[in-house]
Design a protein around this motif. Structure first.
Motif: not given
Length: 228
Positions: A106-109, A116-121, A157-161, A165-167
């Protein structure tokens, strides 16, 4: 960005990977990659061969794959390069894993648009499941790495697994993705809110007829120009 370092080149590593060579599934792909370049220019194949080697290691270990130093040396020899040149490439591009990772990487941007769009969540959803930055879970399923921009800012926010990509993630939808992967259920890559590629959320706001067919607006624009 996670710290980049090679796994220690210890005897156990040499014993496991020192005899690495292409298996039957990957040998034809390696040959095709090398055939694209003339003699004396095989070094240009180093990136695709490193990627191929990482995938083969992943297939052998049941993980997303990584590059032990003996494997990098093998690729360097295939490309006619000194080992250090291939190591430079592997350590520069974060698509290459230099240490073992889990089945799902899991690569978290965490760059500004995603933040700003919620990557902390999104991170909170990982942490609630025992998935921590820079570590692999004890069951070997998940490795979490924070990375810089992955190029899907409009759908943050998105991640790459692994390769997907999951957006448009929320804490809830990220948790659902992780839970599905952990239980072996299928997941749907891409936008998690049904957005089409990077179109406006909820659908287009102008040129709507283009969604129905290849509508030609040019006559309308020409008439408007003549009236002006």
């Amino acid at each position: 960005m996670a710290e980049r370092h090679f796994a220690p080149d210890v005897p156990e590593l040499r014993s496991r990977w020192g005899g690495f060579t292409w298996d039957k599934a990957h040998a034809p792909e390696a040959a095709r990659a090398l055939a694209k370049y003339p003699e004396g220019r095989k070094a240009s194949a180093v990136i695709p061969l490193l990627d191929l080697a990482q995938r083969q290691v992943g297939a052998e270990t049941g993980t997303q794959g990584w590059l032990p130093i003996p494997v990098i040396e093998f690729v360097a020899a295939e490309c006619g390069l000194p080992p250090v040149r291939a190591m430079e490439v592997a350590s520069f591009y974060t698509m290459f894993n230099l240490v073992p990772v889990g089945k799902y990487h899991v690569q978290l941007c965490g760059t500004t648009p995603c933040m700003l769009r919620g990557s902390d969540d999104v991170l909170a959803a990982c942490e609630k499941r025992g998935i921590k930055k820079g570590y692999t879970t004890s069951d070997g399923l998940f490795t979490l790495t924070e990375v810089e921009c992955l190029g899907a800012c409009a759908n943050a926010p998105m991640v790459q697994i692994n390769d997907d990509n999951f957006e448009d993630l929320t804490e809830e939808s990220m948790g659902a993705v992780l839970d599905a992967l952990a239980s072996g259920k299928p997941v749907k890559p891409g936008s998690q809110i049904g957005r089409q590629t990077s179109c406006a959320e909820g659908g287009p706001t102008n040129l709507k007829k283009m969604t129905e067919r290849n509508y030609d607006y040019r006559p309308m624009w020409a008439e408007a120009g003549e009236g002006a």
